[in-house]
Write a protein that holds these residues in place. Sequence first.
Motif, PDB file in Angstrom:
ATOM      1  N   SER A  14       0.880  -1.186   0.080  1.00 57.25           N
ATOM      2  CA  SER A  14       0.039  -0.125  -0.021  1.00 57.25           C
ATOM      3  C   SER A  14       0.831   1.046  -0.023  1.00 57.25           C
ATOM      4  N   GLN A  38       1.882  -5.742  -2.809  1.00 54.83           N
ATOM      5  CA  GLN A  38       0.250  -5.508  -2.391  1.00 54.83           C
ATOM      6  C   GLN A  38      -0.274  -4.419  -2.223  1.00 54.83           C
ATOM      7  N   SER A  40      -3.329  -1.231  -3.762  1.00 56.95           N
ATOM      8  CA  SER A  40      -3.938  -0.775  -5.411  1.00 56.95           C
ATOM      9  C   SER A  40      -2.928   0.297  -5.669  1.00 56.95           C
ATOM     10  N   ARG A  59      -0.450  -8.683  -5.325  1.00 58.85           N
ATOM     11  CA  ARG A  59      -1.908  -8.932  -4.685  1.00 58.85           C
ATOM     12  C   ARG A  59      -2.700  -7.773  -4.594  1.00 58.85           C
ATOM     13  N   SER A  60      -3.880  -7.727  -4.839  1.00 53.02           N
ATOM     14  CA  SER A  60      -4.985  -6.602  -4.833  1.00 53.02           C
ATOM     15  C   SER A  60      -4.153  -5.438  -5.411  1.00 53.02           C
ATOM     16  N   SER A  80      -2.724 -12.013  -7.839  1.00 50.30           N
ATOM     17  CA  SER A  80      -4.249 -12.286  -7.265  1.00 50.30           C
ATOM     18  C   SER A  80      -4.871 -11.089  -6.965  1.00 50.30           C
ATOM     19  N   GLU A  81      -6.033 -11.307  -7.020  1.00 49.85           N
ATOM     20  CA  GLU A  81      -7.047 -10.094  -6.616  1.00 49.85           C
ATOM     21  C   GLU A  81      -6.908  -8.915  -7.087  1.00 49.85           C
ATOM     22  N   CYS A  82      -6.850  -9.112  -8.653  1.00 50.76           N
ATOM     23  CA  CYS A  82      -6.817  -8.129  -9.491  1.00 50.76           C
ATOM     24  C   CYS A  82      -8.114  -7.200  -9.410  1.00 50.76           C
ATOM     25  N   LEU A  83      -7.692  -5.821  -9.112  1.00 44.67           N
ATOM     26  CA  LEU A  83      -8.838  -4.970  -9.116  1.00 44.67           C
ATOM     27  C   LEU A  83      -8.977  -4.059 -10.608  1.00 44.67           C
TER      28      LEU A  83
END
Length: 192
Positions: A14, A38, A40, A59-60, A80-83
């Motif tokens: 982040s 990790q 956005s 991730r994320s 993983s956890e693609c926005l």
Amino acid sequence: DASFPHLRELGIFSVSVEDGDIDAVVTRSPALEILNIQGSMKGVRLRLVSNSLRCVQIRSFAMESIDVVNAPRLECLLVSECLDPAGGSCTRIKIGHVPKLKLLGYLEPGKFVLEIQDTVIMAGIKTSASMMVTSVNVLSMKVRFGVYDDVKMVPAFLKCFPNVEALHITSEKCDQLAAKFDLSSGKRLVSS
């Protein structure tokens, strides 16, 4: 201009970054083996060139692209956890020179555009040797089986990894109507 000659593992969580920031740290870390990202990061393009990286986990995130240009020791690439990136576009994952890549996941048709050696993988594409990553033996995918366009990409993705020994497929919930598909042809059989 800082360099990190002994850094072996880097976790970025982040943190606000610009294009090229992560690339520069990786370039200046000749011993870096593990990279964890990790959080956005909207609009960021990641370009990896490293002789030492063995594992990259992302991730994320909401990156525009992940371009693994040259990583001769890379064994594991987990995304993983693609926005959804800005504008609802897909994230481009480009795989270049990765001769030791064994594990790749989680490919998500509909959220990722897969490119191998300058060829964008599309449904119905005729696979050539240059489009295959023969070293991958563990492949993970996340598929929305109720979405026709996602399902028809599955055979195209699978053809690019002919030596897969373990295939992990997770079904993602979708709000669209269910349908039956012929995975060998990628055609919709019946809508319900």
